[in-house]
Design an enzyme around this catalytic site. Structure first.
Site, PDB file in Angstrom:
ATOM      1  N   GLU A  96      -4.961   2.692  -3.764  1.00 27.21           N
ATOM      2  CA  GLU A  96      -3.495   2.694  -3.821  1.00 27.21           C
ATOM      3  C   GLU A  96      -2.921   1.356  -3.358  1.00 27.21           C
ATOM      4  O   GLU A  96      -1.747   1.268  -3.002  1.00 27.21           O
ATOM      5  CB  GLU A  96      -2.940   3.833  -2.965  1.00 27.21           C
ATOM      6  CG  GLU A  96      -3.177   3.694  -1.487  1.00 27.21           C
ATOM      7  CD  GLU A  96      -4.494   4.301  -1.021  1.00 27.21           C
ATOM      8  OE1 GLU A  96      -4.597   4.639   0.156  1.00 27.21           O
ATOM      9  OE2 GLU A  96      -5.431   4.452  -1.864  1.00 27.21           O
TER      10      GLU A  96
ATOM     11  N   ASP B  77      -3.256  10.094 -10.030  1.00 32.04           N
ATOM     12  CA  ASP B  77      -3.390   9.034 -11.047  1.00 32.04           C
ATOM     13  C   ASP B  77      -2.061   8.789 -11.752  1.00 32.04           C
ATOM     14  O   ASP B  77      -1.700   7.648 -12.047  1.00 32.04           O
ATOM     15  CB  ASP B  77      -4.461   9.429 -12.064  1.00 32.04           C
ATOM     16  CG  ASP B  77      -5.866   9.359 -11.483  1.00 32.04           C
ATOM     17  OD1 ASP B  77      -6.022   8.750 -10.406  1.00 32.04           O
ATOM     18  OD2 ASP B  77      -6.798   9.912 -12.123  1.00 32.04           O
TER      19      ASP B  77
ATOM     20  N   ASN C  79      -2.890  13.181  -3.189  1.00 35.49           N
ATOM     21  CA  ASN C  79      -4.100  13.655  -3.878  1.00 35.49           C
ATOM     22  C   ASN C  79      -4.532  15.023  -3.374  1.00 35.49           C
ATOM     23  O   ASN C  79      -4.920  15.894  -4.171  1.00 35.49           O
ATOM     24  CB  ASN C  79      -5.232  12.646  -3.683  1.00 35.49           C
ATOM     25  CG  ASN C  79      -5.089  11.431  -4.587  1.00 35.49           C
ATOM     26  OD1 ASN C  79      -4.554  11.547  -5.698  1.00 35.49           O
ATOM     27  ND2 ASN C  79      -5.544  10.279  -4.125  1.00 35.49           N
TER      28      ASN C  79
ATOM     29  N   ASP D  15       0.856  -1.178   0.000  1.00 31.08           N
ATOM     30  CA  ASP D  15       0.000   0.000   0.000  1.00 31.08           C
ATOM     31  C   ASP D  15       0.903   1.242   0.000  1.00 31.08           C
ATOM     32  O   ASP D  15       1.934   1.261   0.670  1.00 31.08           O
ATOM     33  CB  ASP D  15      -0.868  -0.013   1.264  1.00 31.08           C
ATOM     34  CG  ASP D  15      -1.982   1.014   1.194  1.00 31.08           C
ATOM     35  OD1 ASP D  15      -3.031   0.689   0.635  1.00 31.08           O
ATOM     36  OD2 ASP D  15      -1.767   2.129   1.704  1.00 31.08           O
TER      37      ASP D  15
END
Length: 541
Positions: free
Chosen positions: A458, A432, A423, A415
């Site tokens: 993620e 992205d 973000n 992760d």
């Protein structure tokens, strides 16, 4: 029967024909035994004309109806000639009988040609030419008094209340007779040849031959010196028999409705190319589709099949009911080979080529579309990595393989650390881009047999077949370092700091389901997060 004869014109030299009344007034009718043959012929031919009406739209149907109509005119006016006693009326009826006399052979010829269809093809112009002489004969018969080319002598006989006509024919009559017999002969030969191609129609073949033979024989007898009744046209008797033969042998047997000779037209007009080979592989016949498709390139007739299909083994072509595929001039064909005489090893072979180019293209497009749908169902749209569904299918497959054969299997779950901050700071577009960059890192680090996927958000996973705990830890460490050192500033456009926490799990004997392996890796992942992130951990289970 005794009768008296009255010559109207001397037979030595004809300049004109006049009519001499014996004693009966004009338009007086007579009904004798001599009227029965033409009346029977008229009734039967007219009935046949009506019976043929439902078949008028099939090949030969219109021509057969026209034939019966011409025979009806011939018979009906002959009957009228026996029913009236006036010499003028008798001769007038005899003249009008030529409406049928002149056109009946043409009608039989047209019937044979249109029914046979491919045995003998004839254009409309040629048909008009063939009909020209009979039409001239008809006009000459109606205007005989001006030239005497049809009749040069008329003699009327009278006995027991009956008045009949005996004629001596002129030059043009014999021209027409020879021409008519020739038409009938050719037409009968064409029809007979067409019917011989189909053994199941031998009765119809006999009818097609014997009907004109009977009519012509009685006609010749009627014109010969051996006719015992020269005032009677014995052809009427022949008509009765001939029409009955045609009715039983052709119409009642449904020959027109079945039209068997159209099979040759089917072959000729098939869209599929058809070739016929001899035992040496030489092309001896081809239908129009084959000639249109290949003849301009390969010059089919007289050449061998090897020139058209160089790479196909000859044993495939000459094997009974063989099927194969080939490519000719850039198009794909299925080929079916059938020996025309399976009992003869040197028999000819018919080969049908089915063009499957479009079908093959459609199948290929369908397969590609199916593969694309399957890829989309198993692929993450953003990173182009496998998705969770595909990963779980492969995990199940590997788990079953290990249970059968015994081996090792490891799983990595990792992760991205604090990815929400990326973000929030740079926006989802940059986020992205980072995920796409991580997919690039994973593809660089993983081995060819490893299965990588984006689990969601993620979170990522790797399936490591034939990999023990030590091998899995080593690969996880390489993955962690590569993610941390990746040049995000160059690839993403921002100097983003990205690290990953990785959990490692290796299949143990206690794992009775693939989901247990994932749960173990997930516990190791949370252990790495709780331990300070950017590390690789193994569950204590």
């Amino acid at each position: 029967m005794e009768y008296q004869e009255k010559k109207i014109v001397p037979p030595t030299r004809v300049t004109h024909i006049t009519f001499h009344r014996i004693k009966d007034p004009l338009y007086v009718f007579q009904l004798t035994i001599w009227s029965l043959p033409p009346l029977a012929a008229a009734a039967i031919t007219f009935a046949a004309f009506l019976r043929a009406r439902p078949q008028r739209r099939v090949p030969g149907g219109y021509a057969l109806r026209f034939l019966f109509l011409t025979l009806f005119f011939w018979s009906a006016f002959n009957a009228i000639a026996t029913l009236v006693s006036s010499e003028k009326a008798i001769f007038l009826a005899t003249q009008f009988a030529y409406l049928g006399v002149s056109l009946a052979p043409v009608a039989w010829f047209v019937f044979a040609v249109t029914y046979s269809q491919r045995v003998l093809k004839i254009s409309r112009h040629a048909l008009n030419t063939i009909s020209a002489l009979p039409l001239i004969t008809m006009l000459l018969a109606l205007s005989n008094s001006s030239h005497h080319l049809i009749w040069i002598d008329l003699r009327f006989v009278s006995a027991d209340g009956f008045t009949g006509l005996i004629t001596e024919h002129g030059f043009w009559f014999y021209v027409h007779a020879v021409y008519s017999y020739a038409l009938i002969l050719v037409a009968t030969a064409v029809l007979a040849f067409a019917l011989t191609q189909y053994k199941q129609h031998h009765q119809s073949l006999l009818a097609a031959v014997f009907a004109p033979v009977v009519a012509v024989t009685t006609n010749l007898l009627s014109l010969s010196p051996w006719n015992p009744y020269p005032w009677l046209d014995l052809t009427m008797v022949g008509f009765v028999v001939a029409v009955l033969i045609l009715d039983v042998g052709i119409m009642r047997r449904g020959l027109l409705r079945n039209a068997p000779v159209s099979r040759e037209r089917v072959i000729e007009h098939l869209k599929d190319p058809v070739l016929v080979l001899n035992h040496d592989g030489e092309i001896i016949d081809a239908n129009q589709s084959a000639l249109s498709a290949w003849d301009h390139e390969f010059s089919l007739l007289g050449n061998t099949i090897d020139e058209l299909i160089p790479r196909i083994p000859s044993e495939i072509l000459f094997s009974p009911d063989s099927n194969s595929e080939t490519t000719i001039a850039g198009r794909a064909y299925e080929i079916a080979s059938t020996p025309l005489d399976p009992t003869n090893v040197a028999t000819q072979v018919a080969i049908v080529f089915r063009d499957v180019t479009e079908r093959r293209a459609a199948i290929s497009a369908l397969q590609n579309a199916k593969a694309e749908l399957q890829r989309m169902a198993h692929t993450d749209a953003l990173t182009n990595m496998h998705n969770r569904r595909y990963f779980m299918e492969r995990l199940q497959t590997e788990f079953e393989r290990i249970q059968r054969h015994g081996s090792v299997l490891s799983v990595l779950l990792f992760d991205l650390d604090h990815f929400k901050k990326v973000n929030d700071t740079y926006g989802h577009d940059i986020g992205d881009a980072v995920l796409i960059a991580i997919a690039d890192v994973v593809n660089q680090v993983k081995r060819g047999t490893d299965i990588a996927c984006r689990f969601g958000g993620e979170e990522f996973a790797l399936l490591l077949p034939e990999t023990d705990k030590i091998g899995a830890i080593n690969l996880a460490q390489r993955m962690r370092r590569s993610i941390e050192s990746y040049p995000y500033a160059t690839k993403v456009g921002h100097n983003v700091q990205v690290t990953a926490s990785i959990g490692v799990a290796t299949l143990s004997q206690a794992d009775q389901a693939p989901e247990n392996l994932l749960k173990t890796a997930d516990r190791a992942l949370y252990k790495a997060k709780d331990g300070g992130r950017n590390m690789v951990c193994i569950s204590n289970d």
